[in-house]
Design a protein around this motif. Structure first.
Motif, PDB file in Angstrom:
ATOM      1  N   LEU A 125       7.991  -5.400   1.460  1.00 14.85           N
ATOM      2  CA  LEU A 125       8.509  -5.735   2.784  1.00 14.85           C
ATOM      3  C   LEU A 125       8.711  -7.236   2.980  1.00 14.85           C
ATOM      4  CD1 LEU A 125       6.368  -3.241   4.912  1.00 14.85           C
ATOM      5  CD2 LEU A 125       8.783  -3.035   4.292  1.00 14.85           C
ATOM      6  N   GLU A 126       8.658  -8.010   1.911  1.00 17.04           N
ATOM      7  CA  GLU A 126       8.783  -9.466   2.054  1.00 17.04           C
ATOM      8  C   GLU A 126      10.122  -9.874   2.663  1.00 17.04           C
ATOM      9  OE1 GLU A 126       5.745 -11.337  -1.279  1.00 17.04           O
ATOM     10  OE2 GLU A 126       7.864 -11.142  -1.779  1.00 17.04           O
ATOM     11  N   GLY A 127      11.218  -9.344   2.163  1.00 16.84           N
ATOM     12  CA  GLY A 127      12.527  -9.703   2.694  1.00 16.84           C
ATOM     13  C   GLY A 127      12.675  -9.301   4.152  1.00 16.84           C
ATOM     14  N   GLN A 178       9.514 -16.136   1.650  1.00 14.05           N
ATOM     15  CA  GLN A 178       8.090 -16.448   1.606  1.00 14.05           C
ATOM     16  C   GLN A 178       7.311 -15.230   1.142  1.00 14.05           C
ATOM     17  OE1 GLN A 178       6.582 -18.214   5.179  1.00 14.05           O
ATOM     18  NE2 GLN A 178       7.988 -19.942   5.095  1.00 14.05           N
ATOM     19  N   ARG A 179       6.241 -15.502   0.425  1.00 15.14           N
ATOM     20  CA  ARG A 179       5.421 -14.414  -0.084  1.00 15.14           C
ATOM     21  C   ARG A 179       4.483 -13.900   0.993  1.00 15.14           C
ATOM     22  NH1 ARG A 179       4.109 -17.835  -5.513  1.00 15.14           N
ATOM     23  NH2 ARG A 179       5.981 -17.256  -6.693  1.00 15.14           N
ATOM     24  N   LEU A 180       4.333 -12.601   1.034  1.00  8.83           N
ATOM     25  CA  LEU A 180       3.291 -12.015   1.853  1.00  8.83           C
ATOM     26  C   LEU A 180       1.965 -12.138   1.109  1.00  8.83           C
ATOM     27  CD1 LEU A 180       4.977  -8.740   3.157  1.00  8.83           C
ATOM     28  CD2 LEU A 180       4.321 -10.721   4.519  1.00  8.83           C
ATOM     29  N   ASP A 181       0.927 -12.547   1.826  1.00  6.92           N
ATOM     30  CA  ASP A 181      -0.393 -12.643   1.210  1.00  6.92           C
ATOM     31  C   ASP A 181      -0.882 -11.255   0.808  1.00  6.92           C
ATOM     32  OD1 ASP A 181      -0.446 -15.391   1.741  1.00  6.92           O
ATOM     33  OD2 ASP A 181      -1.409 -15.099   3.695  1.00  6.92           O
ATOM     34  N   PHE A 185      12.695  -1.410   2.582  1.00  8.80           N
ATOM     35  CA  PHE A 185      11.777  -1.635   1.463  1.00  8.80           C
ATOM     36  C   PHE A 185      12.578  -2.121   0.255  1.00  8.80           C
ATOM     37  CE2 PHE A 185       9.387   1.225   4.124  1.00  8.80           C
ATOM     38  CZ  PHE A 185       8.057   0.906   3.906  1.00  8.80           C
ATOM     39  N   ASP A 186      12.065  -3.140  -0.403  1.00 10.64           N
ATOM     40  CA  ASP A 186      12.698  -3.650  -1.628  1.00 10.64           C
ATOM     41  C   ASP A 186      11.608  -3.829  -2.683  1.00 10.64           C
ATOM     42  OD1 ASP A 186      14.002  -4.967  -3.668  1.00 10.64           O
ATOM     43  OD2 ASP A 186      15.051  -6.374  -2.362  1.00 10.64           O
ATOM     44  N   PHE A 187      11.555  -2.908  -3.622  1.00 12.94           N
ATOM     45  CA  PHE A 187      10.463  -2.900  -4.598  1.00 12.94           C
ATOM     46  C   PHE A 187      10.659  -3.921  -5.712  1.00 12.94           C
ATOM     47  CE2 PHE A 187      10.244   1.063  -2.325  1.00 12.94           C
ATOM     48  CZ  PHE A 187       8.890   1.142  -2.027  1.00 12.94           C
ATOM     49  N   ARG A 188      11.766  -4.625  -5.694  1.00 14.85           N
ATOM     50  CA  ARG A 188      11.916  -5.748  -6.626  1.00 14.85           C
ATOM     51  C   ARG A 188      10.902  -6.839  -6.319  1.00 14.85           C
ATOM     52  NH1 ARG A 188      18.293  -6.677  -5.815  1.00 14.85           N
ATOM     53  NH2 ARG A 188      17.499  -6.566  -3.662  1.00 14.85           N
ATOM     54  N   SER A 189      10.626  -7.053  -5.038  1.00 14.30           N
ATOM     55  CA  SER A 189       9.618  -8.051  -4.651  1.00 14.30           C
ATOM     56  C   SER A 189       8.236  -7.631  -5.118  1.00 14.30           C
ATOM     57  CB  SER A 189       9.620  -8.235  -3.131  1.00 14.30           C
ATOM     58  OG  SER A 189      10.848  -8.746  -2.681  1.00 14.30           O
ATOM     59  N   LEU A 190       7.930  -6.348  -4.984  1.00 15.23           N
ATOM     60  CA  LEU A 190       6.636  -5.851  -5.441  1.00 15.23           C
ATOM     61  C   LEU A 190       6.508  -6.018  -6.945  1.00 15.23           C
ATOM     62  CD1 LEU A 190       3.954  -4.326  -4.978  1.00 15.23           C
ATOM     63  CD2 LEU A 190       5.247  -2.193  -5.264  1.00 15.23           C
ATOM     64  N   GLN A 191       7.558  -5.669  -7.697  1.00 12.73           N
ATOM     65  CA  GLN A 191       7.507  -5.786  -9.154  1.00 12.73           C
ATOM     66  C   GLN A 191       7.291  -7.239  -9.568  1.00 12.73           C
ATOM     67  OE1 GLN A 191       9.662  -7.281 -11.502  1.00 12.73           O
ATOM     68  NE2 GLN A 191       8.663  -6.380 -13.302  1.00 12.73           N
ATOM     69  N   ALA A 192       7.983  -8.167  -8.919  1.00 14.27           N
ATOM     70  CA  ALA A 192       7.827  -9.586  -9.255  1.00 14.27           C
ATOM     71  C   ALA A 192       6.415 -10.062  -8.952  1.00 14.27           C
ATOM     72  CB  ALA A 192       8.852 -10.416  -8.480  1.00 14.27           C
ATOM     73  N   THR A 193       5.847  -9.562  -7.868  1.00 20.62           N
ATOM     74  CA  THR A 193       4.485  -9.953  -7.486  1.00 20.62           C
ATOM     75  C   THR A 193       3.460  -9.439  -8.491  1.00 20.62           C
ATOM     76  OG1 THR A 193       5.072  -9.984  -5.142  1.00 20.62           O
ATOM     77  CG2 THR A 193       2.739  -9.786  -5.684  1.00 20.62           C
ATOM     78  N   ILE A 194       3.562  -8.165  -8.852  1.00 21.28           N
ATOM     79  CA  ILE A 194       2.600  -7.613  -9.814  1.00 21.28           C
ATOM     80  C   ILE A 194       2.749  -8.312 -11.165  1.00 21.28           C
ATOM     81  CG2 ILE A 194       1.763  -5.536 -10.965  1.00 21.28           C
ATOM     82  CD1 ILE A 194       2.859  -3.896  -8.650  1.00 21.28           C
ATOM     83  N   SER A 195       3.969  -8.655 -11.537  1.00 18.71           N
ATOM     84  CA  SER A 195       4.182  -9.380 -12.794  1.00 18.71           C
ATOM     85  C   SER A 195       3.476 -10.732 -12.763  1.00 18.71           C
ATOM     86  CB  SER A 195       5.679  -9.582 -13.035  1.00 18.71           C
ATOM     87  OG  SER A 195       6.318  -8.346 -13.292  1.00 18.71           O
ATOM     88  N   SER A 249      13.635   0.458 -12.481  1.00 16.02           N
ATOM     89  CA  SER A 249      13.695   1.413 -11.375  1.00 16.02           C
ATOM     90  C   SER A 249      13.963   0.705 -10.053  1.00 16.02           C
ATOM     91  CB  SER A 249      12.385   2.192 -11.279  1.00 16.02           C
ATOM     92  OG  SER A 249      12.205   3.008 -12.407  1.00 16.02           O
ATOM     93  N   ALA A 250      13.291  -0.425  -9.838  1.00 19.18           N
ATOM     94  CA  ALA A 250      13.464  -1.164  -8.581  1.00 19.18           C
ATOM     95  C   ALA A 250      14.876  -1.714  -8.465  1.00 19.18           C
ATOM     96  CB  ALA A 250      12.435  -2.288  -8.494  1.00 19.18           C
ATOM     97  N   ASP A 251      15.418  -2.214  -9.564  1.00 15.55           N
ATOM     98  CA  ASP A 251      16.797  -2.716  -9.557  1.00 15.55           C
ATOM     99  C   ASP A 251      17.781  -1.590  -9.242  1.00 15.55           C
ATOM    100  OD1 ASP A 251      15.947  -5.253 -10.162  1.00 15.55           O
ATOM    101  OD2 ASP A 251      16.425  -5.128 -12.307  1.00 15.55           O
ATOM    102  N   LYS A 252      17.580  -0.448  -9.891  1.00 14.26           N
ATOM    103  CA  LYS A 252      18.468   0.696  -9.671  1.00 14.26           C
ATOM    104  C   LYS A 252      18.383   1.172  -8.228  1.00 14.26           C
ATOM    105  CE  LYS A 252      19.311   5.450 -11.234  1.00 14.26           C
ATOM    106  NZ  LYS A 252      18.827   6.535 -12.128  1.00 14.26           N
ATOM    107  N   LEU A 253      17.162   1.242  -7.692  1.00 10.48           N
ATOM    108  CA  LEU A 253      16.989   1.694  -6.321  1.00 10.48           C
ATOM    109  C   LEU A 253      17.651   0.730  -5.337  1.00 10.48           C
ATOM    110  CD1 LEU A 253      15.794   3.664  -4.269  1.00 10.48           C
ATOM    111  CD2 LEU A 253      13.666   2.342  -4.339  1.00 10.48           C
ATOM    112  N   ALA A 254      17.546  -0.567  -5.596  1.00 13.51           N
ATOM    113  CA  ALA A 254      18.174  -1.557  -4.715  1.00 13.51           C
ATOM    114  C   ALA A 254      19.691  -1.355  -4.680  1.00 13.51           C
ATOM    115  CB  ALA A 254      17.828  -2.964  -5.172  1.00 13.51           C
TER     116      ALA A 254
END
Length: 738
Positions: free
Chosen positions: A436-438, A483-486, A562-572, A638-643
């Protein structure tokens, strides 16, 4: 110089999202309607009314189980109903201890009996009221102990390593620790693990007293008699009612015997003022404290032990009380079984003007503004559910019991949980689910900071830039568009929703220019808040706008943002941190072992005293991170495809219910059925409160804490667990959605 740099950055701010025509998850036409609704919403927000609500709800003590708590809940219930919500009280029967006996005395070499009392002040109208909870730590054990006293700094694991190097053992002794640098419950937890029989916690003036600034009532900081009450429940095992872990504490729920409750401490713990701490610390002998341990009291700080003997006696009423959650709903017109949830607790240790009523008042102002929208004929597509929780202070009781009681339903229906707590003047703090960062960037670029008249997004970015420690960090902040969500740990009511149920979560609050020492004391009052926290209550409006716009946009979005690209980048990024942690641990182990073998542990100033050499550490084995990196690669695809599919779906004039359900239930794929090692209640594999940090978050906690504890077998096993859950999310996001 810092101020001019801030202004320069603000002037160079990017074009505000207020100028954009299309909102995230909306078409051009629906964006216009949404922005119009938000303008009506904003026009209904009143700083003056927020101040009046804070004064009304903090007018008397209202801890859980007290008549005041029920009275506040009923006031809130009446407000929701008057705003047009369908509202009810939902009650749970929970354990809550209150003190019956409190005695702390220095018995040798001199005598002193602690006051254990905060005096009323003429400058603070509510500070002398009846029915105030006395100064204590909830979930301390009953106990009557006498022992030598040892000063343990902040009472963290590293402090005990330093004591061990000095040849000092706390077994059979009573420890005294400073508040700060961790959640308070970690201090007795670690002390007990090292064999202590009692724990005293005090606030040193170096942290929030006269060294930090003028003390109350002249200034905002803690006077010599101020005391921080608080829970010491072992919440890192599980929050909520200690007797009903994992299930709602309904009237007929099956309960543990109190002696079997893992989150209730096994030794007595008591908080005291620095007035009461000074005679105890002054009586200590033994070595002068290590560098960095001394506080600001006018004494030489010694570690002990020695002739200083302390008697601590505590006894509690272990009562079953009712927690009054207030649940209020506006039914959705199109998707009534999709819930946008908003929450803030209403209970306090005493009057609680700042914690939590400042946040509660802002949330109620949102509800009032939604009521005004309803009068215009507006109806949200999704249901909006506002929750005023009871029992947060002793251990997230009200929210946890509700979440456990309704867990399956919430996992099916809850789109997002939006939390707040105390609020003050300053900068926006925002944390939560990184997908949900974006979405949050878009909102915070539209909310205007009341002090600087720029967006709260830009003001926070300016603060981050100024406080960045390295040129690399400054460059990264300047180049980063959003900005990143904490990441969220614990300490507020979001915990059950995110970490137990896997519901997408947000947490908001303003602060940073509202420092003081009133926290959990009788001086957390309306008089204090109006003078030092948010005098014009304008940051209450800013919180209402931030959280309120988030709720409104989630309720009416055509496709959930929801944009799971942000989540993937964060976990990486977290995964990279772990590889660096292993490498750094490997390098430091080699160096430390060489020092242990080579160094003479004689204290130069006193050759008769010898350091106790630590044990030689085992070498760090190779850790295989390939399962984790492979899973992250799959998630990226998967996140890229979903976006791409998400963007295409926005162009189609059709129902997106199937896609929306996929989006808001996705976070549940990151839950582990077995939970974290030794604390199965926490099931989220990405975020958890740290086992030795309490409120502070640990990301990828199963792996990270195993590395920190040098449990290499468990670290490798947890890599497999986390990789499986990330792969499960990747597969889930690939599912057909329309």
């Amino acid at each position: 110089m810092k101020k001019s740099l801030t202004l320069s950055l603000l002037l160079l701010s990017s074009v505000s999202f207020a100028q954009q025509k299309t909102l995230n998850g909306y078409t051009v036409s629906s964006s216009a309607n949404q922005l119009s609704a938000e303008q009506t919403f904003d026009a209904s927000l009143s700083a003056q009314h927020i101040g009046e609500t804070i004064k009304e709800l903090s007018a008397f003590p209202h801890n859980i189980g007290s008549p005041g708590s029920k009275a506040v809940a009923e006031k809130i219930l009446a407000k929701y109903k008057s705003y047009g919500f369908d509202a009810r009280l939902e009650t749970y029967n929970v354990l809550f201890p209150t003190p019956k006996t409190r005695l702390l005395e220095l018995t040798g070499p001199s005598k002193y009996t602690a006051l254990l009392k905060e005096p009323a002040l003429t400058e603070d109208a509510t500070s002398g009221q009846a029915n105030q909870l006395p100064t204590y730590n909830a979930w301390s054990a009953d106990g009557d102990v006498t022992g030598e006293l040892v000063f343990v700094n902040y009472g963290l694991p590293d402090d005990y390593e330093k004591l061990a190097s000095l040849g000092i053992d706390v077994k059979g002794k009573i420890v005294i620790a400073k508040y700060g640098h961790s959640w308070r419950g970690i201090k007795p937890k670690v002390a007990y693990e090292h064999g202590a029989i009692g724990c005293i916690i005090y606030s040193d003036p170096a942290d929030d007293g006269y060294t930090a600034g003028d003390v109350y009532p002249t200034g905002a900081f803690k006077s010599e008699f101020g005391v921080q009450r608080g829970s010491v429940m072992d919440m890192v095992i599980y929050p909520g009612d200690p007797l009903t872990p994992g299930i709602g504490a309904t009237k007929n729920a099956k309960r543990l015997d109190r002696k079997d409750a893992a989150t209730i401490l096994k030794m007595p713990v008591l908080p005291i003022s620095y007035h009461d701490a000074q005679p105890l610390l002054a009586a200590l002998s033994g070595p002068v404290v290590p560098k960095g341990w001394a506080g600001s009291l006018p004494i030489t700080y010694h570690v002990g032990p020695g002739k200083a003997m302390v008697h601590l006696k505590l006894e509690f009423n272990w009562d079953m009380v009712q927690a009054y959650d207030v649940i209020a709903k506006i039914k959705g017109s199109a998707y009534p079984d999709e819930w946008v949830m908003r929450g803030n607790h209403h209970d306090a240790w005493v009057n609680g003007a700042g914690d939590p009523i400042s946040g509660q008042a802002a949330m109620l102002e949102e509800a009032k503004a939604l009521g005004e929208l309803l009068k215009t004929g507006w109806k949200p597509k999704r249901s909006i559910v506002y929750c005023s929780w009871d029992g947060e202070e002793p251990g997230l009781l009200g929210s946890t019991e509700f979440a456990e009681d309704h867990g399956k339903e919430l996992q099916q229906k809850a789109v997002v949980y939006i939390n707040s707590d105390g609020n003050g003047r300053g900068f926006l703090g925002a944390g939560g689910s990184q997908a949900l960062e974006g979405f949050i960037d878009e909102i915070t670029q539209q909310v205007v900071d009341p002090e600087t008249s720029v967006s709260v997004f830009d003001r926070k970015k300016a603060s981050q830039l100024i406080n960045a420690k390295t040129t690399k960090d400054k460059k990264e902040i300047l180049e980063r568009k959003g900005q990143r969500l904490d990441a969220l740990g614990s300490g507020s009511d979001f915990s059950s929703f995110l970490q137990h149920l896997g519901i997408a979560t947000l947490d908001f609050g303003f602060g940073g220019e509202d420092e003081g020492g009133e926290y959990h004391s009788i001086y957390d009052s309306f008089d204090n808040y109006k003078r030092f926290k948010d005098p014009d209550f304008k940051y209450g409006v800013a919180l209402s706008q931030t959280a309120g716009h988030a709720a409104l946009r989630m309720a009416d979005a055509e496709i959930l943002p929801f944009d799971f690209r942000s989540l993937q980048a964060t976990i990486s990024r977290y995964a990279t941190e772990l590889t660096e942690l292993v490498n750094n641990t490997r390098e430091s182990t080699v160096v430390e072992n060489q020092l242990i073998k080579a160094k003479d542990y004689t204290i130069a100033s006193d050759p008769t005293k010898i350091f106790k050499a630590p044990d030689v550490k085992t070498d760090v084995p190779e850790i295989n991170f390939k399962p984790l990196t492979g899973a992250l690669d799959s998630l990226k695809k998967s996140a890229d495809k979903l976006a791409t599919n998400w963007a295409a779906a926005m162009l189609k004039n059709e129902d997106h219910d199937k896609l929306n359900k996929l989006l808001y239930r996705a976070e549940q794929q990151l839950l582990s059925a077995d939970g974290l090692p030794r604390r199965s209640w926490y099931r989220h594999t990405i975020y958890a409160p740290g086992f030795y940090t309490g409120y502070g978050v640990k990301t990828l906690p199963g792996i990270r804490e195993a590395i920190e504890q040098r449990n290499w077998t468990e670290a490798q096993a947890q890599i497999t667990v986390v990789a499986e859950r990330i792969n499960a999310l990747a597969v889930y996001l690939n599912a057909p959605s329309n």
